[in-house]
Design a protein around this motif. Structure first.
Motif, PDB file in Angstrom:
ATOM      1  N   ILE A   6       0.791  -1.104   0.044  1.00  0.00           N
ATOM      2  CA  ILE A   6      -0.014   0.000  -0.073  1.00  0.00           C
ATOM      3  C   ILE A   6       0.927   1.209  -0.114  1.00  0.00           C
ATOM      4  O   ILE A   6       1.778   1.409   0.755  1.00  0.00           O
ATOM      5  CB  ILE A   6      -0.894  -0.002   1.112  1.00  0.00           C
ATOM      6  N   MET A   7       0.828   2.202  -1.017  1.00  0.00           N
ATOM      7  CA  MET A   7       1.628   3.349  -0.912  1.00  0.00           C
ATOM      8  C   MET A   7       0.796   4.555  -1.207  1.00  0.00           C
ATOM      9  O   MET A   7      -0.285   4.361  -1.783  1.00  0.00           O
ATOM     10  CB  MET A   7       2.347   3.373  -2.328  1.00  0.00           C
ATOM     11  N   PHE A   8       0.907   5.609  -0.611  1.00  0.00           N
ATOM     12  CA  PHE A   8       0.490   6.881  -0.810  1.00  0.00           C
ATOM     13  C   PHE A   8      -0.999   6.663  -0.172  1.00  0.00           C
ATOM     14  O   PHE A   8      -1.965   7.273  -0.898  1.00  0.00           O
ATOM     15  CB  PHE A   8       0.541   7.287  -2.191  1.00  0.00           C
ATOM     16  N   ALA A   9      -1.208   6.075   0.796  1.00  0.00           N
ATOM     17  CA  ALA A   9      -2.647   6.007   1.426  1.00  0.00           C
ATOM     18  C   ALA A   9      -3.139   7.547   1.728  1.00  0.00           C
ATOM     19  O   ALA A   9      -2.123   8.350   2.479  1.00  0.00           O
ATOM     20  CB  ALA A   9      -2.539   5.200   2.568  1.00  0.00           C
ATOM     21  N   GLU A  10      -4.321   7.687   1.673  1.00  0.00           N
ATOM     22  CA  GLU A  10      -4.898   9.003   2.353  1.00  0.00           C
ATOM     23  C   GLU A  10      -5.875   8.618   3.159  1.00  0.00           C
ATOM     24  O   GLU A  10      -6.846   7.605   2.912  1.00  0.00           O
ATOM     25  CB  GLU A  10      -5.581   9.620   1.005  1.00  0.00           C
ATOM     26  N   TYR A  11      -5.925   9.250   4.302  1.00  0.00           N
ATOM     27  CA  TYR A  11      -6.945   9.162   5.201  1.00  0.00           C
ATOM     28  C   TYR A  11      -8.094  10.144   5.332  1.00  0.00           C
ATOM     29  O   TYR A  11      -7.691  11.508   5.013  1.00  0.00           O
ATOM     30  CB  TYR A  11      -6.240   9.025   6.450  1.00  0.00           C
TER      31      TYR A  11
END
Length: 185
Positions: A6-11
């Motif tokens: 998982i890369m560049f996850a945004e919350y």
């Protein structure tokens, strides 16, 4: 077999704000927002039609007798400070009112010079009254969000987002704000 990363996850942080009804009455908050609109010319930024106030401050709200709105802003700040990291390391930088009447909307934009963008929903929002759409960089992927009054949403300020047109006769009222990280690394 390929490994999955998982890369560049945004919350997206969501919180239903609990307020002291003796200090914050939502009907009076809505009235306060319209009172500010009547005395503050506002600005044009992402709003297409509709109203966006200049940044709010305690003196402006006190002078206009907007005590419920002032108490609401203090409650938002307190709730964020009581949360877990990384939110409790954030400071409210600026806050303003958005009022979208029928046909009004907000064009795609981001919030440079801040860490998180936030929205407090003063009124319910849905597909008819104007949803918040948050776009994923360069992919075309996005989410469409509807929230009940009293919900706070926080997301990375670099994400493009917009509000679809209000198709109802009821104004869509929100408080938008920017937060900056106060922790030094």
């Amino acid at each position: 077999m390929f490994a999955k990363h998982i890369m560049f996850a945004e919350y997206i942080f969501e919180h239903q704000l609990k307020v002291d009804p003796a200090r914050v009455n939502n009907t009076r908050v809505i009235s306060d927002c319209f009172k500010i609109q009547s005395i503050n010319q506002g600005r044009q930024y992402s709003n297409v039609g509709g109203y966006q106030s200049n940044d709010l401050n305690t003196n402006m709200l006190t002078d206009a007798n907007c005590f419920d709105l002032n108490n609401l802003i203090a409650t938002i700040q307190t709730n964020i400070k009581k949360s877990n990291a990384p939110l409790n390391e954030m400071e409210l930088n600026n806050i303003w009112i958005n009022i979208n009447n029928k046909g009004d909307w907000n064009s795609p934009h981001s919030h440079p010079q801040s860490s998180l963008a936030g929205v407090y929903h003063v009124t319910d929002t849905n597909e008819q009254s104007g949803q918040l759409h948050i776009l994923r960089d360069n992919t075309g992927a996005h989410i469409s969000c509807s929230y009940s009054a009293g919900t706070i949403i926080l997301f990375s300020s670099h994400l493009l987002h917009y509000v679809s047109p209000n198709k109802t006769d009821t104004p869509r009222v929100t408080l938008s704000f920017n937060m900056v990280n106060t922790k030094e690394y």
